[in-house]
Write a protein that holds these residues in place. Structure first.
Motif, PDB file in Angstrom:
ATOM      1  N   GLU B 233      10.910  -0.881   0.212  1.00  0.00           N
ATOM      2  CA  GLU B 233       9.605  -1.485   0.526  1.00  0.00           C
ATOM      3  C   GLU B 233       9.204  -1.161   1.967  1.00  0.00           C
ATOM      4  OE1 GLU B 233       9.691  -5.507  -2.263  1.00  0.00           O
ATOM      5  OE2 GLU B 233       9.741  -5.708  -0.108  1.00  0.00           O
ATOM      6  N   ARG B 234      10.155  -1.318   2.879  1.00  0.00           N
ATOM      7  CA  ARG B 234       9.888  -1.067   4.291  1.00  0.00           C
ATOM      8  C   ARG B 234       9.473   0.392   4.504  1.00  0.00           C
ATOM      9  NH1 ARG B 234       7.593  -3.229   7.348  1.00  0.00           N
ATOM     10  NH2 ARG B 234       8.567  -5.109   6.579  1.00  0.00           N
ATOM     11  N   LEU B 235      10.208   1.322   3.878  1.00  0.00           N
ATOM     12  CA  LEU B 235       9.911   2.752   4.032  1.00  0.00           C
ATOM     13  C   LEU B 235       8.526   3.081   3.484  1.00  0.00           C
ATOM     14  CD1 LEU B 235      13.384   4.247   3.020  1.00  0.00           C
ATOM     15  CD2 LEU B 235      12.277   4.536   5.238  1.00  0.00           C
ATOM     16  N   VAL B 236       8.199   2.483   2.345  1.00  0.00           N
ATOM     17  CA  VAL B 236       6.899   2.758   1.711  1.00  0.00           C
ATOM     18  C   VAL B 236       5.763   2.217   2.575  1.00  0.00           C
ATOM     19  CG1 VAL B 236       5.472   2.096  -0.269  1.00  0.00           C
ATOM     20  CG2 VAL B 236       7.768   2.934  -0.651  1.00  0.00           C
ATOM     21  N   VAL B 237       5.933   1.008   3.097  1.00  0.00           N
ATOM     22  CA  VAL B 237       4.880   0.413   3.938  1.00  0.00           C
ATOM     23  C   VAL B 237       4.723   1.209   5.238  1.00  0.00           C
ATOM     24  CG1 VAL B 237       4.237  -1.640   5.266  1.00  0.00           C
ATOM     25  CG2 VAL B 237       5.072  -1.886   2.939  1.00  0.00           C
ATOM     26  N   ASN B 238       5.832   1.654   5.812  1.00  0.00           N
ATOM     27  CA  ASN B 238       5.751   2.451   7.049  1.00  0.00           C
ATOM     28  C   ASN B 238       4.997   3.762   6.824  1.00  0.00           C
ATOM     29  OD1 ASN B 238       7.174   0.512   8.376  1.00  0.00           O
ATOM     30  ND2 ASN B 238       9.121   1.623   8.400  1.00  0.00           N
ATOM     31  N   ARG B 239       5.237   4.385   5.643  1.00  0.00           N
ATOM     32  CA  ARG B 239       4.618   5.680   5.370  1.00  0.00           C
ATOM     33  C   ARG B 239       3.174   5.522   4.886  1.00  0.00           C
ATOM     34  NH1 ARG B 239       2.074   9.197   4.966  1.00  0.00           N
ATOM     35  NH2 ARG B 239       2.329  11.327   4.165  1.00  0.00           N
ATOM     36  N   TYR B 240       2.921   4.472   4.114  1.00  0.00           N
ATOM     37  CA  TYR B 240       1.568   4.230   3.572  1.00  0.00           C
ATOM     38  C   TYR B 240       1.098   2.845   4.028  1.00  0.00           C
ATOM     39  CZ  TYR B 240       2.778   8.213   0.683  1.00  0.00           C
ATOM     40  OH  TYR B 240       3.169   9.465   0.265  1.00  0.00           O
ATOM     41  N   PRO B 241       0.573   2.741   5.256  1.00  0.00           N
ATOM     42  CA  PRO B 241       0.235   1.414   5.814  1.00  0.00           C
ATOM     43  C   PRO B 241      -0.727   0.608   4.939  1.00  0.00           C
ATOM     44  CG  PRO B 241       0.093   3.113   7.493  1.00  0.00           C
ATOM     45  CD  PRO B 241       0.296   3.817   6.194  1.00  0.00           C
ATOM     46  N   LYS B 242      -1.524   1.313   4.107  1.00  0.00           N
ATOM     47  CA  LYS B 242      -2.466   0.576   3.247  1.00  0.00           C
ATOM     48  C   LYS B 242      -1.719  -0.338   2.273  1.00  0.00           C
ATOM     49  CE  LYS B 242      -6.855   1.319   1.089  1.00  0.00           C
ATOM     50  NZ  LYS B 242      -7.582   2.114   0.132  1.00  0.00           N
ATOM     51  N   LEU B 243      -0.510   0.081   1.897  1.00  0.00           N
ATOM     52  CA  LEU B 243       0.277  -0.748   0.983  1.00  0.00           C
ATOM     53  C   LEU B 243       0.755  -2.040   1.658  1.00  0.00           C
ATOM     54  CD1 LEU B 243       2.427   1.908  -0.899  1.00  0.00           C
ATOM     55  CD2 LEU B 243       0.636   0.487  -1.865  1.00  0.00           C
ATOM     56  N   GLY B 244       0.684  -2.044   2.987  1.00  0.00           N
ATOM     57  CA  GLY B 244       1.059  -3.262   3.723  1.00  0.00           C
ATOM     58  C   GLY B 244       0.191  -4.436   3.310  1.00  0.00           C
ATOM     59  N   GLU B 245      -1.093  -4.149   2.985  1.00  0.00           N
ATOM     60  CA  GLU B 245      -2.000  -5.224   2.535  1.00  0.00           C
ATOM     61  C   GLU B 245      -1.496  -5.828   1.236  1.00  0.00           C
ATOM     62  OE1 GLU B 245      -5.925  -3.484   2.232  1.00  0.00           O
ATOM     63  OE2 GLU B 245      -5.687  -2.553   4.213  1.00  0.00           O
ATOM     64  N   VAL B 246      -1.026  -4.944   0.332  1.00  0.00           N
ATOM     65  CA  VAL B 246      -0.493  -5.430  -0.952  1.00  0.00           C
ATOM     66  C   VAL B 246       0.721  -6.314  -0.694  1.00  0.00           C
ATOM     67  CG1 VAL B 246       0.598  -4.738  -3.122  1.00  0.00           C
ATOM     68  CG2 VAL B 246      -1.301  -3.396  -2.205  1.00  0.00           C
ATOM     69  N   TYR B 247       1.637  -5.811   0.167  1.00  0.00           N
ATOM     70  CA  TYR B 247       2.865  -6.568   0.419  1.00  0.00           C
ATOM     71  C   TYR B 247       2.624  -7.852   1.209  1.00  0.00           C
ATOM     72  CZ  TYR B 247       5.900  -3.203  -1.764  1.00  0.00           C
ATOM     73  OH  TYR B 247       6.524  -2.437  -2.706  1.00  0.00           O
ATOM     74  N   ALA B 248       1.448  -7.945   1.858  1.00  0.00           N
ATOM     75  CA  ALA B 248       1.140  -9.173   2.595  1.00  0.00           C
ATOM     76  C   ALA B 248       0.473 -10.217   1.701  1.00  0.00           C
ATOM     77  CB  ALA B 248       0.235  -8.840   3.772  1.00  0.00           C
TER      78      ALA B 248
END
Lengths: 220, 291
Positions: B233-248
């Motif tokens: 999850e951390r690697l994916v969010v770091n590479r694709y910051p837009k996914l950070g919104e989903v994880y938040a």
């Protein structure tokens, strides 16, 4: 004939894939891949056999009023209800098995989400409680081997959580080393041992030495 | 303090500690940092660096609801990663106790976050097949014979994504989210015999045995349990910051949140094990009273 035929079938089913692996001849390969297709069907029937076995065992339990027999009734009822909705879904009575085309839940999906899923989750979650209690009582440094195991377990448990790295960056590194070296060596030993055991058992079955799967005693 | 009584502590007190350690981090999310381990980095790099847009990944849901808290976040993170990179995903299920339902639920959840994706073009769910080992072996010959239709009963030839997929040779990678032994079969049967790279996401309890396959290069990566999922999850969010919104998203269960719980429970268990050993050695050294 009652014994010879199953033994012959087992011999053929066991040897054909082995021969096909080493003989790159088209017809041998075809027979082998046909057997693979049959195996998928046989596996399906094995699942059915499991269901029949569960029904027989639990029906007997209820009939004899063995201890815990009311639970057997719950199990059989659950099996019947889930089975009915599963079959009904497969025959499109409720618009699908898992979900309808619009994404809404079928009765099978509803039961899965609100009965099966929490029950399975609970079963797995209970392990944490039992493990905590059991490790407190039994995980002791009684001798050298137990002490090594205890230290390795504590290191792995501590190194796999963020607190471990907060204390020292060496904890995650030590954990990875334990998992990647000593653990791997031990796992390889176990796997090679298990594979040799499985291969020898397979040979015994193929050659007709082991007959217990036919319900016949060894050597009869 | 009577040490003998400490040894005989009621197990329900231990249960209470574990329960509190589980419930509190769920209510008050701590958000502990996650460090990346090499096996997870390998899995991420394989998809990120060695796969191109339009490549096909076979994702097998080989787990049920009992291990879903560990396996489902792996599935979510890997699906999000593949879809973010434009990789097409063929989903199957080989685990009889709920593999298909898990596949349907996770696909529904993640594809809702990517409205531009089209079913049958960008991803497909072929459903469940019994006889895992036999199905895996047969798929090397012809996937269309093992799964003649998708989960909705649509023939595979009518699904654009499946038109050029016949065998493992038409795919770049297999990902198995696994409980039990099915993940091992992907490594020692499919990778060993047919050469397709395999990534396995097993439960933490099964993870140790997979290190042997990883070291032997029979696996291209390993996500061990909830920790592995949180790292991915951390690697994916770091590479694709837009996914950070989903994880938040509040209320969304993620492995990173789950790691808070696991961390506290691990600490409680370590504390109890240490306490048990301290008491054991103290009582052992104390001379026994003559009876």
């Amino acid at each position: 004939m009652k014994r010879q035929l199953p033994l012959l079938l087992t011999f053929l089913a066991g040897t054909i894939p082995i021969v096909a692996f080493f003989v790159p001849e088209r017809h041998v390969g075809l027979v082998s891949t046909t057997l693979d297709s049959w195996l998928i069907i046989v596996a399906g029937f094995a699942l059915l056999l499991g269901v029949v076995n569960v029904i027989q065992m639990n029906a007997n339990k209820i009939h004899r009023r063995s201890s815990g027999w009311p639970y057997a009734i719950v199990l059989l009822l659950s099996l019947a209800i889930m089975g009915f909705f599963g079959f009904a879904g497969a025959f499109d009575m409720f618009g699908g098995i898992a979900t309808r085309p619009d994404g809404s839940s079928t009765p099978f999906d509803w039961l899965y989400k609100f009965a099966f899923l929490p029950l399975q989750g609970t079963m797995f979650a209970l392990l944490a409680f039992f493990m905590a209690s059991a490790s407190y009582r039994a995980f002791r440094a009684r001798n050298v081997e137990a002490t090594i195991l205890l230290i390795a377990a504590l290191l792995v448990m501590f190194g796999r959580i963020p607190f471990g790295e907060m204390v020292s960056k060496w904890f995650p590194l030590a954990t990875e080393w334990i998992m990647g070296k000593p653990n791997m060596a031990a796992q390889r030993g176990i796997m090679i041992g298990a594979a040799l055991g499985a291969a020898s058992m397979a040979l015994r079955i193929i050659l007709g030495i082991e007959r217990s799967y036919l319900g016949i005693g060894k050597g009869e | 303090m009577n040490l003998e009584r400490v040894m005989q502590v009621d197990r329900r007190i231990i249960y209470l500690f574990v329960a509190i350690g589980t419930i509190l981090p769920i209510i008050f999310v701590i958000g502990l940092p996650v460090s990346i381990t090499p096996p997870v980095q390998m899995a991420f790099d394989r998809i990120e660096n060695e796969l191109q847009t339009g490549d096909i990944v076979l994702m097998s849901f080989d787990y049920g609801p009992s291990s879903a808290p560990e396996n489902a976040p792996m599935a979510d993170a890997m699906l999000r990663h593949c879809f973010s990179k434009g990789i097409k995903v063929v989903v199957i299920a080989l685990y009889p106790l709920g593999g298909l339902s898990e596949a349907v639920n996770e696909l529904n959840k993640v594809t809702a976050e990517f409205p531009e994706l089209k079913y049958g073009v960008d991803y497909v769910n072929l459903g469940y097949k019994d006889g895992a080992q036999a199905a895996m072996k047969k798929m090397a010959e012809n996937i269309h014979e093992v799964f003649p239709t998708d989960v909705n009963g649509t023939p595979l030839d009518r699904l654009p994504i499946m038109k050029n997929i016949r065998t493992y040779r038409d795919m770049k990678l297999v990902v198995s989210l696994a409980t039990g032994i099915i993940g091992e079969w992907w490594a020692n049967l499919v990778n060993a015999q047919f050469g397709i790279p395999v990534i396995v996401g097993p439960t933490a309890v099964s993870a140790p045995k997979y290190y042997a396959y990883l070291e032997a290069k029979q696996m291209a990566g390993l996500l061990g349990g909830l920790k592995g999922a949180s790292e991915y999850e951390r690697l994916v969010v770091n590479r694709y910051p837009k996914l950070g919104e989903v994880y938040a998203t509040p209320g969304l269960y993620t492995a990173t949140k789950g790691m808070d719980v696991q961390s506290i429970v691990h600490l409680i268990m370590i504390a109890f094990i240490v306490l048990g050993n301290v008491v054991y050695f103290t009582t052992k050294r104390k001379p026994r009273k003559a009876s």
